[in-house]
Motif scaffolding. Sequence first.
Motif, PDB file in Angstrom:
ATOM      1  N   PHE A 174       0.801  -1.221   0.000  1.00  0.00           N
ATOM      2  CA  PHE A 174       0.000   0.000   0.000  1.00  0.00           C
ATOM      3  C   PHE A 174       0.838   1.277   0.000  1.00  0.00           C
ATOM      4  O   PHE A 174       0.612   2.177  -0.799  1.00  0.00           O
ATOM      5  N   ARG A 175       1.767   1.378   0.934  1.00  0.00           N
ATOM      6  CA  ARG A 175       2.469   2.652   1.117  1.00  0.00           C
ATOM      7  C   ARG A 175       3.220   3.107  -0.135  1.00  0.00           C
ATOM      8  O   ARG A 175       3.098   4.262  -0.549  1.00  0.00           O
ATOM      9  N   PRO A 176       4.003   2.237  -0.790  1.00  0.00           N
ATOM     10  CA  PRO A 176       4.670   2.693  -2.021  1.00  0.00           C
ATOM     11  C   PRO A 176       3.674   3.079  -3.115  1.00  0.00           C
ATOM     12  O   PRO A 176       3.896   4.047  -3.846  1.00  0.00           O
ATOM     13  N   GLN A 186       0.983   7.502  -6.197  1.00  0.00           N
ATOM     14  CA  GLN A 186      -0.229   8.247  -6.557  1.00  0.00           C
ATOM     15  C   GLN A 186      -0.139   9.678  -6.049  1.00  0.00           C
ATOM     16  O   GLN A 186      -0.533  10.628  -6.743  1.00  0.00           O
ATOM     17  N   ALA A 187       0.374   9.843  -4.836  1.00  0.00           N
ATOM     18  CA  ALA A 187       0.515  11.191  -4.282  1.00  0.00           C
ATOM     19  C   ALA A 187       1.462  12.027  -5.131  1.00  0.00           C
ATOM     20  O   ALA A 187       1.224  13.218  -5.371  1.00  0.00           O
ATOM     21  N   ALA A 188       2.546  11.403  -5.601  1.00  0.00           N
ATOM     22  CA  ALA A 188       3.509  12.129  -6.430  1.00  0.00           C
ATOM     23  C   ALA A 188       2.902  12.536  -7.762  1.00  0.00           C
ATOM     24  O   ALA A 188       3.294  13.552  -8.352  1.00  0.00           O
ATOM     25  N   PRO A 210      -7.601  -0.087  -3.401  1.00  0.00           N
ATOM     26  CA  PRO A 210      -6.568  -1.074  -3.042  1.00  0.00           C
ATOM     27  C   PRO A 210      -6.949  -1.906  -1.823  1.00  0.00           C
ATOM     28  O   PRO A 210      -6.639  -3.109  -1.755  1.00  0.00           O
ATOM     29  N   LEU A 211      -7.615  -1.283  -0.862  1.00  0.00           N
ATOM     30  CA  LEU A 211      -8.050  -2.031   0.320  1.00  0.00           C
ATOM     31  C   LEU A 211      -9.086  -3.088  -0.063  1.00  0.00           C
ATOM     32  O   LEU A 211      -9.067  -4.209   0.461  1.00  0.00           O
ATOM     33  N   LEU A 212      -9.970  -2.715  -0.985  1.00  0.00           N
ATOM     34  CA  LEU A 212     -10.975  -3.674  -1.450  1.00  0.00           C
ATOM     35  C   LEU A 212     -10.310  -4.847  -2.165  1.00  0.00           C
ATOM     36  O   LEU A 212     -10.634  -6.018  -1.900  1.00  0.00           O
ATOM     37  N   ASP A 220       9.890   7.286  -0.865  1.00  0.00           N
ATOM     38  CA  ASP A 220       8.489   7.413  -0.479  1.00  0.00           C
ATOM     39  C   ASP A 220       8.321   8.406   0.666  1.00  0.00           C
ATOM     40  O   ASP A 220       7.367   9.204   0.695  1.00  0.00           O
ATOM     41  N   ARG A 221       9.248   8.378   1.594  1.00  0.00           N
ATOM     42  CA  ARG A 221       9.165   9.307   2.731  1.00  0.00           C
ATOM     43  C   ARG A 221       9.271  10.746   2.242  1.00  0.00           C
ATOM     44  O   ARG A 221       8.531  11.630   2.707  1.00  0.00           O
ATOM     45  N   ALA A 222      10.160  11.009   1.288  1.00  0.00           N
ATOM     46  CA  ALA A 222      10.300  12.360   0.751  1.00  0.00           C
ATOM     47  C   ALA A 222       9.036  12.795   0.027  1.00  0.00           C
ATOM     48  O   ALA A 222       8.635  13.964   0.087  1.00  0.00           O
ATOM     49  N   ARG A 223       8.410  11.854  -0.670  1.00  0.00           N
ATOM     50  CA  ARG A 223       7.164  12.189  -1.358  1.00  0.00           C
ATOM     51  C   ARG A 223       6.063  12.572  -0.376  1.00  0.00           C
ATOM     52  O   ARG A 223       5.313  13.522  -0.599  1.00  0.00           O
ATOM     53  N   TRP A 224       5.973  11.830   0.720  1.00  0.00           N
ATOM     54  CA  TRP A 224       4.952  12.154   1.723  1.00  0.00           C
ATOM     55  C   TRP A 224       5.251  13.490   2.378  1.00  0.00           C
ATOM     56  O   TRP A 224       4.338  14.277   2.656  1.00  0.00           O
ATOM     57  N   ARG A 225       6.525  13.758   2.631  1.00  0.00           N
ATOM     58  CA  ARG A 225       6.879  15.045   3.220  1.00  0.00           C
ATOM     59  C   ARG A 225       6.550  16.188   2.258  1.00  0.00           C
ATOM     60  O   ARG A 225       6.072  17.251   2.674  1.00  0.00           O
ATOM     61  N   GLY A 226       6.811  15.983   0.991  1.00  0.00           N
ATOM     62  CA  GLY A 226       6.472  17.001  -0.003  1.00  0.00           C
ATOM     63  C   GLY A 226       4.978  17.245  -0.071  1.00  0.00           C
ATOM     64  O   GLY A 226       4.527  18.393  -0.185  1.00  0.00           O
ATOM     65  N   ALA A 227       4.195  16.143   0.005  1.00  0.00           N
ATOM     66  CA  ALA A 227       2.741  16.294  -0.004  1.00  0.00           C
ATOM     67  C   ALA A 227       2.267  17.073   1.215  1.00  0.00           C
ATOM     68  O   ALA A 227       1.393  17.953   1.112  1.00  0.00           O
TER      69      ALA A 227
END
Length: 693
Positions: free
Chosen positions: A89-91, A96-98, A177-179, A379-386
């Motif tokens: 999920f996280r990656p 998607q966030a990026a 994705p959860l479904l 991924d961590r950098a992407r979340w921080r950017g978001a």
Amino acid sequence: MTAMRPDPVEPTSGPVPHVASTASTADTERARRFRPELQGLRALAVVLVVAYHVWFGRVSGGVDVFFVISGFLITGQLFRSAARGKLRFRPMWARQAARLLPAAFTVLLACAVAGALLLPEARWQQTLHELFASAVFLENWQLAADSVDYAAQHNTQSVVQHFWSLSIQVQFYIVWPLLIALVALVAGQARERLRAHLLLTLSGLFAASLTFSVALTITNQPLAYFHSLTRVWEFALGGLLALTIDAIALPRRWRIALGWIGVVGLVACGALLRVDAVFPGVAALWPTGAACLVLIAGMTGSRIGADRILASRPVKYLGDLSYALYLWHWPVLIFFLVVRNQETVGVRGGLAIIAVSVALAVLTHHVVEEPIRRGPLTDRARWRGAAAGLALVLLAGGVWQFEAAQRANETATVGDSRHPGAMAVHAGAIDDVDPSVELIPPMVSAPDDFYRFPGWACAPMTHYPTSEACTMPLPDPAVPPAKRIVVVGDSHSQQYSAALAPVAQRNNWELVDMLKGACPFSTASEVDPANQDCVNWNAAVVDEIADLHPDAVFTLASRDVRAGLTEVTPPGFVAAWQRMNELGIPVIAVRDNPRFDPSFSPPDCLQQRGRGAPECGQPRADVYGPIPPYQVAPDVPPNVTFLDFSDHLCNAALCPAEIGNVLVYMDFNHVSATYMTSLAPVVEERLHQTLGW
């Protein structure tokens, strides 16, 4: 500007796996690696969206096409990952966030800055509400709530309204994705077993959501349009196609035909259907079906195939820009209309809007989207950017909200010598008012300046429990009320509560409001003849009033007070008064106020054209005839007393937007609560004169 709902667009995602059958095994393997015609389908859809919005004031059905594309892509990706046991999920959410967030937050930040500088203050609060909702991808629910809030249904189109569709897509990307993971947990990793379970699950979702969509579209189409659950079937349809398309083997000539049928069907949809009025019910099968046909056709390799155009390099590049172009075109259009003070755009204006939108889309794609999406970010950098992007948007919105609150607090007391409002007309001193004094309410507060029963006790009606009756507290609860008045009808009756409340307080009267939006007190449904619910509500109100047996009922005497229409007293009004006469209850019927065109805002006009601008009002002769229609209406019972305040809303020639330094209208058809409050002494005098109370 004609009311319209912006269509969404699915952001580009680079190479797209292809799972359709082609004429040979080699062709199939090549096609599975890339689907250039899908980018062309995006390009076609966004061109239709932009053109229909800019020049035709309509929506094109692109919302449904892009939801199908989203379901097609993500379901295929998730199915393949789950079958390999690599569903993480996280990656996936980070990717998607990026893709989604950088461009979205860039546009929202620009809208916040430009909105504070360019939008009339009367549009600030609505835009701020939607800006915050869009930043957390809940804009569709904000608009859904507004669609069932009668006081908010006449909101102007905001510069971020188009984020409703992106909000639904983000919600889908979180839940889907959860479904799939849940189904994979039940089915295991056996590919065909997983496919079978997913087909069963998505088929159930498709059927349930489509049924709900059709039912809600029939009963409440505006709510259905923005409701997330009415759109699930479109994502599910794309998912079902992703799971079955490789089993579809069609001759090349058939696929050529299907491709063109899909393209022509998509182009024709917005032209032949009022998408914003009939979707997302069964009619939405048209554009979703057209999209499916293009996907099934795939790459035919034919010179006469639609895919030859859809897969061409210029069209593919436009498909790459489609997400950013969608995000930019709507605010550019709205700001153009606001700055130019226009309701529509011509050919040259439309071309200018599109040119600016394309330029911003190119800049956003190459400077914002691509570097972040393709850059070596963890991924961590992407979340921080978001998180940083969201913080910037919220900070800009917060600064704007603070400024709006400061201006809203700059209030004065209505009825004083500087802000006499209606009393300037009553005293014959309207020319003595100093026009340099600030207007009240402040422009930023105008859209909310409607009487909403502060501190009143509201409870379900006995004969119609889904509707409430609200009672104003007595000055001294230990003292029985001297009189009881029931205000009944729609919002045009409700607005008079602002004038009646201070009168009731001074005279120890009990005021009870029984109201339903767009349902004036009548034996028929006057606003929408097909609305049986309105008829049922009015019948229940008669029973409610009979139980309460008030000293008088306050309601409307006329309607259709608008240029191009003829003011009337409908027979249904008279029939309702006759029922009150049978119950021995007096009726106080008030002549309705003038209404403007729904696309016109008197507060915006005053801010843009300046105080006293005659074009912000309308000629009295265009809305009021010399004789009120109720004076010549047949069969009016003797229990009715008529009140006419048209002389306090208009002078001999004009119905202005401001009187006595008070804003008369909060929107195109409702009188502001502030002006109604200034009318209270006049209302009290007329009631004492006519009823002898």
